[in-house]
Design an enzyme around this catalytic site. Sequence first.
Site, short mmCIF file in Angstrom:
data_model
loop_
_atom_site.label_atom_id
_atom_site.label_comp_id
_atom_site.label_asym_id
_atom_site.label_seq_id
_atom_site.Cartn_x
_atom_site.Cartn_y
_atom_site.Cartn_z
N GLY A 71 0.84 -1.26 0.11
CA GLY A 71 -0.25 0.00 -0.13
C GLY A 71 0.64 1.20 0.03
N ARG B 49 -16.09 -14.62 -10.68
CA ARG B 49 -15.73 -13.46 -10.69
C ARG B 49 -16.72 -12.34 -10.93
NH1 ARG B 49 -10.87 -11.73 -14.44
NH2 ARG B 49 -12.35 -11.58 -16.29
N HIS C 283 1.13 0.94 -13.15
CA HIS C 283 1.80 -0.10 -13.51
C HIS C 283 3.33 0.15 -13.53
CE1 HIS C 283 2.70 -3.97 -15.51
NE2 HIS C 283 3.61 -3.50 -16.14
C1 GRF Z 1 3.71 -1.08 -7.57
O1 GRF Z 1 4.97 -1.24 -8.24
C2 GRF Z 1 2.55 -0.93 -8.67
O2 GRF Z 1 2.93 -0.26 -9.73
C3 GRF Z 1 2.19 -2.33 -9.02
O3 GRF Z 1 2.26 -2.99 -7.75
C4 GRF Z 1 3.29 -2.43 -6.74
C5 GRF Z 1 2.22 -1.95 -5.61
O4 GRF Z 1 3.05 -1.31 -4.48
N1 GRF Z 1 1.11 -2.48 -9.67
P1 GRF Z 1 2.24 -0.85 -3.35
O5 GRF Z 1 1.31 -1.74 -2.70
O6 GRF Z 1 1.50 0.58 -3.83
O7 GRF Z 1 3.48 -0.36 -2.35
#
Ligand code: GRF
Length: 189
Positions: free
Chosen positions: A13, A62, A106
């Site tokens: 998070g 889902r 991403h």
């Molecule tokens: C991040 O690198 C995000 O780009 C990817 O998952 C990771 C999540 O990190 N989708 P966090 O849980 O926000 O620390």
Amino acid sequence: MTLKLGVLISGRGSNLHAIVQRCTLARVSIVISNVADAGGLEIAAKNGIPHVVVDPNDFANRAAYEAKLIDIFFHYEVDLIVLAGYMKLVGKTLISAFKNQIINIHPSLLPQFKGLDAQAQALKAGAPESGCTVHIVTPQMDDGPILGQRRVSIFPDDTVESLSARILTQEHQLLPEIIDGLATAYAQL
Ligand code: GRF
């Protein structure tokens, strides 16, 4: 108008934390995790944000799982859903209910290196740079219109950890910036 966010997480998070700290035109109304012990739940709790675990395994399929998410997001009158480290594919049920109102972050310069382990993919490909992308979520994974990107260099001695950390710093700036930008745009509708 303050944009009301619903944030979906699966893990630590840190992007949720960045949103809470840095967004000035949006606030997090509800955090939903599909993982019971996701670290991000603690961040929500510390910041007084409602948070709940919805386990996909508790549902027949889902569509039923996402119908539950929709109920919760409607209850909190969410304007925008943010996937912040949400490690599940989003299906048609949620996308149809929140058309063009779901964004994802991403850790690559999309369309390069979609899917899992994007940082390792970039290193393996010998790419000179990578970065992060915020895009609108469509039924195809890590696809959909790009709202913004940040670039970072890749150095010869980089590891997955060092590259991930460099990208993450940029994620924490990009995501709140895009959300505040959308809040400004929505206020003009
Ligand atoms: C991040 O690198 C995000 O780009 C990817 O998952 C990771 C999540 O990190 N989708 P966090 O849980 O926000 O620390």
